[in-house]
Design an enzyme around this catalytic site. Structure first.
Site, PDB file in Angstrom:
ATOM      1  N   THR A   1     -21.746  37.709  -4.234  1.00 55.66           N
ATOM      2  CA  THR A   1     -20.637  38.407  -5.187  1.00 55.66           C
ATOM      3  C   THR A   1     -20.560  40.102  -4.667  1.00 55.66           C
ATOM      4  O   THR A   1     -19.385  40.641  -4.268  1.00 55.66           O
ATOM      5  CB  THR A   1     -21.072  38.489  -6.658  1.00 55.66           C
ATOM      6  OG1 THR A   1     -21.109  37.155  -7.092  1.00 55.66           O
ATOM      7  CG2 THR A   1     -19.863  39.251  -7.638  1.00 55.66           C
TER       8      THR A   1
ATOM      9  N   TYR B   1     -13.679  29.771 -12.681  1.00 54.86           N
ATOM     10  CA  TYR B   1     -12.351  29.343 -13.202  1.00 54.86           C
ATOM     11  C   TYR B   1     -12.322  27.878 -13.615  1.00 54.86           C
ATOM     12  O   TYR B   1     -11.457  27.858 -14.746  1.00 54.86           O
ATOM     13  CB  TYR B   1     -11.198  29.758 -12.105  1.00 54.86           C
ATOM     14  CG  TYR B   1      -9.972  29.524 -12.658  1.00 54.86           C
ATOM     15  CD1 TYR B   1      -9.438  30.655 -13.413  1.00 54.86           C
ATOM     16  CD2 TYR B   1      -9.089  28.211 -12.214  1.00 54.86           C
ATOM     17  CE1 TYR B   1      -7.936  30.222 -13.939  1.00 54.86           C
ATOM     18  CE2 TYR B   1      -7.852  28.275 -12.758  1.00 54.86           C
ATOM     19  CZ  TYR B   1      -7.269  29.117 -13.632  1.00 54.86           C
ATOM     20  OH  TYR B   1      -6.105  28.981 -14.240  1.00 54.86           O
TER      21      TYR B   1
ATOM     22  N   TYR C   1     -26.582  29.511  -8.653  1.00 58.00           N
ATOM     23  CA  TYR C   1     -26.401  30.846  -9.185  1.00 58.00           C
ATOM     24  C   TYR C   1     -25.617  30.839 -10.272  1.00 58.00           C
ATOM     25  O   TYR C   1     -24.515  30.262 -10.249  1.00 58.00           O
ATOM     26  CB  TYR C   1     -25.460  31.642  -8.044  1.00 58.00           C
ATOM     27  CG  TYR C   1     -25.434  33.144  -8.428  1.00 58.00           C
ATOM     28  CD1 TYR C   1     -25.976  33.730  -9.529  1.00 58.00           C
ATOM     29  CD2 TYR C   1     -24.179  33.676  -7.590  1.00 58.00           C
ATOM     30  CE1 TYR C   1     -25.425  35.045  -9.876  1.00 58.00           C
ATOM     31  CE2 TYR C   1     -23.869  34.902  -7.977  1.00 58.00           C
ATOM     32  CZ  TYR C   1     -24.500  35.695  -8.897  1.00 58.00           C
ATOM     33  OH  TYR C   1     -24.432  36.966  -9.472  1.00 58.00           O
TER      34      TYR C   1
ATOM     35  N   ARG D   1     -18.935  36.164 -14.950  1.00 56.90           N
ATOM     36  CA  ARG D   1     -18.074  36.167 -14.109  1.00 56.90           C
ATOM     37  C   ARG D   1     -17.461  34.838 -13.838  1.00 56.90           C
ATOM     38  O   ARG D   1     -16.264  34.668 -13.268  1.00 56.90           O
ATOM     39  CB  ARG D   1     -18.906  36.542 -12.808  1.00 56.90           C
ATOM     40  CG  ARG D   1     -19.415  38.020 -12.749  1.00 56.90           C
ATOM     41  CD  ARG D   1     -19.573  38.318 -11.163  1.00 56.90           C
ATOM     42  NE  ARG D   1     -18.404  38.747 -10.745  1.00 56.90           N
ATOM     43  CZ  ARG D   1     -18.018  40.028  -9.955  1.00 56.90           C
ATOM     44  NH1 ARG D   1     -18.985  40.784 -10.243  1.00 56.90           N
ATOM     45  NH2 ARG D   1     -17.151  40.454  -9.475  1.00 56.90           N
TER      46      ARG D   1
ATOM     47  N   LYS E   1     -30.812  31.205  -9.420  1.00 57.23           N
ATOM     48  CA  LYS E   1     -30.632  32.642  -9.644  1.00 57.23           C
ATOM     49  C   LYS E   1     -30.096  32.860 -11.013  1.00 57.23           C
ATOM     50  O   LYS E   1     -28.916  32.491 -11.264  1.00 57.23           O
ATOM     51  CB  LYS E   1     -29.829  33.521  -8.668  1.00 57.23           C
ATOM     52  CG  LYS E   1     -29.325  34.874  -8.904  1.00 57.23           C
ATOM     53  CD  LYS E   1     -28.444  35.388  -7.911  1.00 57.23           C
ATOM     54  CE  LYS E   1     -27.862  37.048  -8.532  1.00 57.23           C
ATOM     55  NZ  LYS E   1     -27.147  37.440  -7.557  1.00 57.23           N
TER      56      LYS E   1
ATOM     57  N   ILE F   1     -32.876  38.582  -6.753  1.00 57.99           N
ATOM     58  CA  ILE F   1     -31.434  38.825  -6.017  1.00 57.99           C
ATOM     59  C   ILE F   1     -30.942  40.035  -6.551  1.00 57.99           C
ATOM     60  O   ILE F   1     -30.234  39.841  -7.625  1.00 57.99           O
ATOM     61  CB  ILE F   1     -30.674  37.689  -5.965  1.00 57.99           C
ATOM     62  CG1 ILE F   1     -31.667  36.523  -5.140  1.00 57.99           C
ATOM     63  CG2 ILE F   1     -29.682  37.723  -5.038  1.00 57.99           C
ATOM     64  CD1 ILE F   1     -30.951  35.228  -5.026  1.00 57.99           C
TER      65      ILE F   1
END
Length: 296
Positions: A46, A109, A135, A140, A164, A206
């Site tokens: 990202t 999405y 992740y 997000r 993560k 991370i």
């Protein structure tokens, strides 16, 4: 065996003023990270603006990072997508380029169900031999990997080895580690929760903070692993205002601004990301100074 232990930097992708990728600057940042004690380079995540790259650029940046690092520390390539077949393609290509591991974000999405997530990650993992870190960043993506799902994947798919965790939900992370019983490598995805995640059995972070403070971020983990919990916690708390400032706007807007303030020439952002608000830039500058970081 874990892909890495310690602090992996979710490294930015420097851009030229015309928006092209500035490979030479990326090389300089990678060298500074290695010199600063960073334990792994996470490329095209990202923070690296991978969502604003073509597939060709994405793979070119991964290839550049792998060649620049030249096996000195692990390179973990971000290869996630909201379309399973695209994630398979990027993962297979990153493997061919010599990545040491993959970071695969949940499909954004689409808001996949838990059944869909199991199918998604299983197909990607079965398409490569590289170890995979899932992740989880629901803020997000609109998609949350539940503890039961993460554990099922780690136990049933050989090369799904880590997660993560950036949900921010410590109770969820605790549940995950209770169910996992050692079957999954846990990394903090939030710089303000490194020590809490380590206390639950995590093995590293991370990190966005590592872009501007690689040594300190590395040391938070190193001190904890050495049993120096008090010192680790003190450093975590010292870094908290700067970590918060790096998220005063959506990542990676502030961290690129911070690097530019430091004279690192990270350059502009790709649309729809935009430059930081003036008031936020001034606040960020002050937090860098307070932390002992030189600004121009």
């Amino acid at each position: 065996m874990a892909i890495f232990t310690g602090a992996g930097v979710a490294i930015v992708t420097p851009m030229k003023e015309n928006g092209d990728i500035y490979y030479e600057k990326l090389g300089e940042l990678i060298e500074e990270q290695i010199a600063g004690g960073t334990d792994a380079i996470i490329i095209c995540g990202t923070t690296g603006e991978s969502a604003c790259m073509s597939h060709e650029e994405h793979l070119s940046v991964i290839e550049y990072a792998i060649k620049k690092v030249n096996k000195r520390i692990p390179v973990v390539a971000g290869t996630g997508s909201n379309y399973t077949e695209t994630a398979v393609y990027l993962s297979q290509e990153a493997e061919k380029l010599g990545a040491d591991g993959l970071l695969v974000v949940t499909p954004y999405y689409n808001k996949a169900t838990q059944k869909g997530l199991i199918a998604h990650y299983t197909k990607i993992a079965n398409s490569v031999k590289l170890p995979i870190i899932m992740y989880n960043v629901p803020s997000r993506t609109g998609c949350n990997i539940l503890p039961e799902t993460a554990v099922a994947l780690a136990k049933n798919v050989e090369n799904i080895v880590g997660i993560k965790e950036a949900s921010g939900n410590i109770s969820q992370v605790a549940k995950l580690m209770q169910l996992a019983d050692g079957c999954i490598d846990l990394y903090s995805g939030n710089d303000d929760q490194i020590v809490p995640i380590l206390s639950l059995g995590g093995i590293g972070v991370i990190s966005v903070l590592s872009n501007v403070a690689p040594r300190e971020t590395h040391d938070i983990v190193k001190l904890y692993m050495e049993g120096k919990v008090k010192e680790s916690c003190e450093l975590q708390l010292k870094a908290l205002p700067l970590a918060e400032a790096l998220f005063c706007e959506v990542n990676p807007i502030p961290v690129k601004a911070a690097l530019n303030l430091m004279g690192k020439e990270a350059g502009p952002l790709r649309s729809p990301l935009c430059e930081i608000e003036e008031a936020h830039a001034e606040m960020l500058k002050q937090e860098l100074i307070k932390f002992g970081i030189d600004v121009k």
